[in-house]
Design an enzyme around this catalytic site. Structure first.
Site, mmCIF file in Angstrom:
data_model
loop_
_atom_site.group_PDB
_atom_site.id
_atom_site.type_symbol
_atom_site.label_atom_id
_atom_site.label_comp_id
_atom_site.label_asym_id
_atom_site.label_seq_id
_atom_site.Cartn_x
_atom_site.Cartn_y
_atom_site.Cartn_z
ATOM 1 N N HIS A 470 -22.552 82.778 -38.586
ATOM 2 C CA HIS A 470 -21.781 82.327 -37.427
ATOM 3 C C HIS A 470 -21.816 80.800 -37.313
ATOM 4 O O HIS A 470 -20.777 80.134 -37.264
ATOM 5 C CB HIS A 470 -22.352 82.979 -36.157
ATOM 6 C CG HIS A 470 -21.682 82.553 -34.891
ATOM 7 N ND1 HIS A 470 -20.807 83.356 -34.203
ATOM 8 C CD2 HIS A 470 -21.742 81.386 -34.191
ATOM 9 C CE1 HIS A 470 -20.360 82.721 -33.139
ATOM 10 N NE2 HIS A 470 -20.914 81.512 -33.100
ATOM 11 N N GLU A 471 -23.025 80.253 -37.303
ATOM 12 C CA GLU A 471 -23.145 78.794 -37.146
ATOM 13 C C GLU A 471 -22.549 78.070 -38.342
ATOM 14 O O GLU A 471 -21.961 77.004 -38.219
ATOM 15 C CB GLU A 471 -24.610 78.383 -36.931
ATOM 16 C CG GLU A 471 -25.246 78.964 -35.666
ATOM 17 C CD GLU A 471 -24.405 78.793 -34.403
ATOM 18 O OE1 GLU A 471 -23.647 77.804 -34.296
ATOM 19 O OE2 GLU A 471 -24.483 79.670 -33.518
ATOM 20 N N HIS A 474 -18.912 77.584 -37.818
ATOM 21 C CA HIS A 474 -18.626 76.366 -37.042
ATOM 22 C C HIS A 474 -18.756 75.149 -37.959
ATOM 23 O O HIS A 474 -17.969 74.208 -37.896
ATOM 24 C CB HIS A 474 -19.633 76.204 -35.902
ATOM 25 C CG HIS A 474 -19.420 77.120 -34.744
ATOM 26 N ND1 HIS A 474 -18.222 77.207 -34.083
ATOM 27 C CD2 HIS A 474 -20.263 77.974 -34.101
ATOM 28 C CE1 HIS A 474 -18.343 78.080 -33.078
ATOM 29 N NE2 HIS A 474 -19.565 78.563 -33.082
ATOM 30 N N HIS A 477 -15.834 74.627 -40.222
ATOM 31 C CA HIS A 477 -14.683 74.187 -39.428
ATOM 32 C C HIS A 477 -14.764 72.668 -39.231
ATOM 33 O O HIS A 477 -13.775 71.949 -39.339
ATOM 34 C CB HIS A 477 -14.716 74.908 -38.073
ATOM 35 C CG HIS A 477 -13.418 74.918 -37.325
ATOM 36 N ND1 HIS A 477 -13.336 75.298 -36.014
ATOM 37 C CD2 HIS A 477 -12.158 74.604 -37.692
ATOM 38 C CE1 HIS A 477 -12.079 75.220 -35.602
ATOM 39 N NE2 HIS A 477 -11.345 74.800 -36.609
HETATM 40 ZN ZN LIG Z 1 -20.408 79.956 -31.799
#
Ligand SMILES: [Zn+2]
Length: 681
Positions: A470-471, A474, A477
């Protein structure tokens, strides 16, 4: 000011280890002063007829970039190496910085120049990205109170400053309350049920503090270990009680009570909204988001609730029945994780602790890098001997065609004086400077996993692997962006309710056979996760998924409701939470539970009237991933399209347009429900 202040070096991150609390205020003050002088010069030089991106926006972005490089290490260290001295310096600098940004948001000259450039967009030949930035920037001025009279502007800046102070205090109280409670355990039998790794972690907790035997703490890995595995119901109840009353009136230690802070925050946010002409803070919050109005969000959440509630009830009653067969007639909240784990074991013969030996941290990182390399054509390189803030921290470079395109720092393990949770933050962003030189993005990836013990490498649960992905989502991105303008590069300018798209998207890969085999290698035998365990892991993926769904809906609704009204007393906040739970929750927490006093996402982070973003963006991420399911999860051309249309574009365009460009149509909620196994079994 002497040059020995590392924050004033060209690149403070290279000396992050030498940053001391006494460096903070002088550095921030100096940069504020210098930036203010430059801005005045810039505005006075700008004349409407020949204003251009190069003469106006680019110099502004250079100033903003410099401020970011001074402030981000400070704010990062405040989160990961907290101390009383640093807190004090952080708070003082934060107050000055808040004044600075409020003044910029209300700067008439800056507004006029921005407006002039926006109005001249056709003759100036601006790019779509530049126009998008200017448009959002004009909304930003409105939300900063540019149009207010000077008395109201003063009130506005007072509110902003107080909001920053209170949020910081809320987070500090929570951190202190978390650290203030520990429970020494001398008899191993009292920890019966804990797997070996979790037990070693409790021993390490004691050892770090120079204590004997075992120590239970409220840091996440320790809290979860007790809730999931401790056979002693009394111990689970005790730890649950301590954890769920942190920073509240119900806590043994009332020193860190956040109740009054919450009241003040809500009152101030409401005042701010009113001042700016909104009916509620929720309306204000949505002005800069993808969603249009509070009612749309409330409907969205209630629709999801309608789709999930019946199944959540069934899941809960199955759990209740199961616990009853084990002698527990009145299932309590501190029993839920424990019996869920046992029920999952029974149904799927799989447990998080059994999975741990297969997820050795280095192997997981290698697998994650290989996946990213395969889909997005970049490679990774570990850096040795970098200057960091803690020996656990790793530093990496990302390359594309042998060229360095980004860097990141990875700080994986829970420790004292480190804020809980997992997050990505950035040190600097991709930015094409005035000399044409390209600055590469640099990110901080922070988690709170159980640290390695007894010279063994760290072993992750599958849940922790999901958090890491998940991290990392980010992170890519932010780091794989191709946008040259600082204001829209990476996650900058991405609306809050779209920013969880890449992160939640990446989580899906943790359940794919092709990926799992790359991530896993047993710590003793080196064998990857056996096929039968993998099958069980995948079939267990949606175990209690409707319960998880309604829990997230509960948090989202609560957040939206307390911000979609005027200020509330702490008793009223409690009653909104109680009502929300009556409508959506299947497991009712006890009266003493003060979840809200530790809900730092909305009271200290940026998620106020925005927690729904997780579910909102999950609609996007699930639907985006379904394209991979249709075309093959390892399909490189789908990967390239995701890279080109979503990751590289950052905040340069409307997220709905980016989604449609990738998916070929607007998002539908079906993929989310299907992925969660809701209504499709
Ligand atoms: Zn998040």
């Amino acid at each position: 000011m002497t040059i020995t202040n590392p924050l004033l070096l060209q690149n403070p991150i290279g000396k992050i280890n030498s940053i001391e609390p006494q460096h903070v205020v002088p550095a921030i003050s100096l940069v504020i002063q210098e930036n203010n002088e430059q801005i005045e010069r810039l505005v006075s030089q700008c004349n409407d007829s020949d204003i251009s991106w190069q003469s106006f926006m680019l110099p502004l972005e250079i100033l903003e970039d410099r401020m970011g490089k001074v402030w981000s290490p400070v704010s990062h260290l405040n989160s990961v190496c907290n101390s009383d001295e640093l807190r004090q310096a952080y708070d003082e600098a934060l107050a000055r910085l808040t004044d600075y940004s409020t003044a910029l948001g209300q700067h008439k000259g800056l507004y006029q120049a921005t407006k002039a450039l926006y109005d001249a967009r056709d003759s100036q030949d601006l790019t779509d990205t530049q126009i998008h930035i200017l448009k959002d920037s004009l909304i930003g001025f409105k939300l900063s109170g540019l149009h207010l009279n000077s008395d109201d502007q003063k009130t506005y800046s007072g509110i902003q400053k107080r909001l920053a102070e209170l949020s910081s205090k809320y987070e500090q109280n929570l951190m202190d309350a978390t650290m203030a409670w520990t429970k020494p355990v001398s008899d191993k039998n009292d920890l019966a049920g804990l797997p070996e790794t979790e037990l070693s972690m409790m021993a390490a907790n004691a050892e770090i503090r120079e204590l004997q035997d075992y120590l239970v703490t409220l840091e996440i890995p320790s809290y979860l270990a007790i809730m999931t595995y401790a056979d002693s119901r009394e111990l689970r109840q005790e730890v649950y009680t301590a954890y769920s009353t942190r920073a509240s009136d119900q806590s043994e230690n009332k020193k860190f009570d956040n109740s009054q802070i919450m009241e003040n925050l809500l009152k101030l946010k409401y005042e701010k909204a009113q001042l700016l002409g909104f009916n509620s803070y929720a309306e204000l919050s949505l002005e800069s988001k993808m969603a249009e109005n509070p009612q749309q969000i409330l409907d969205f959440l209630m629709d999801l609730n309608d789709a999930s509630k019946a199944q959540a009830k069934e899941e809960y009653s199955a759990l209740s029945d199961f616990a009853a067969t084990r002698g527990v007639k009145n299932l309590q909240v501190w029993d839920v994780a424990y019996y869920s784990e046992k029920l999952k074991q029974q149904n799927f013969q799989i447990s998080q602790s059994e999975l741990r030996p297969y997820f050795v941290v280095d192997k997981v990182m290698t697998g994650l890098f290989e996946l990213t390399e395969h889909l997005f054509s970049v490679t990774f390189e570990a850096m040795e001997d970098s200057n960091t803030w803690h020996p656990d921290v790793k530093h990496y470079r990302i390359k594309h065609n042998q060229q360095i395109v980004a860097e990141f720092y990875l700080d994986l393990y829970a420790r004292q004086h480190k804020r809980g949770g997992a997050w990505m933050d950035h040190y600097q962003s991709r930015f094409k400077m005035d000399n044409g030189k390209l600055q590469n993005p640099i990110a901080f990836l922070t988690c709170n996993f159980a640290p390695p013990v007894n010279c063994q490498p760290a072993l992750l649960t599958h849940d922790e692997v999901v958090t890491l992905f998940h991290e990392f989502g980010h992170g890519i991105h932010h780091m794989l962006t191709k946008v040259d303008e600082l204001s829209a590069s990476g996650i900058a300018n991405v609306p809050w309710d779209a920013v969880e798209l890449p992160s939640q998207f990446m989580e899906n890969f943790c359940y794919q056979a092709e990926v799992i085999t790359k991530l896993s290698a047993h710590v003793d035998t080196g064998e990857s996760l056996p096929k039968d365990m993998l099958d069980k892991l995948i079939s267990a993926k949606n175990f209690q998924s409707a319960m998880a769904m309604v829990r997230q809906i509960e948090f989202s609704l609560f957040d939206m409701r307390i911000h979609n009204t005027q200020g509330l007393s702490s008793a009223e906040i409690q009653s909104v939470l109680d009502q929300t739970r009556d409508e959506v929750a299947v497991a009712k927490p006890p009266q003493f539970n003060r979840f809200q006093n530790g809900f730092s996402h909305i009271f200290a982070g940026g998620y106020s009237a925005g927690y729904y973003s997780y579910k909102w963006a999950e609609v996007l991420s699930a639907d985006a991933f379904s394209k991979f399911e249709e075309e093959g999860v390892m399909n490189q051309s789908t990967g390239k399209s995701f890279l080109n249309n979503i990751l590289e574009k950052g905040g340069s365009a409307d997220p709905m347009d980016l989604f449609v460009a990738f998916r070929g149509r607007k998002p539908s909620v079906d993929a989310l429900l299907k992925h969660s196994g809701i209504g499709h079994n």
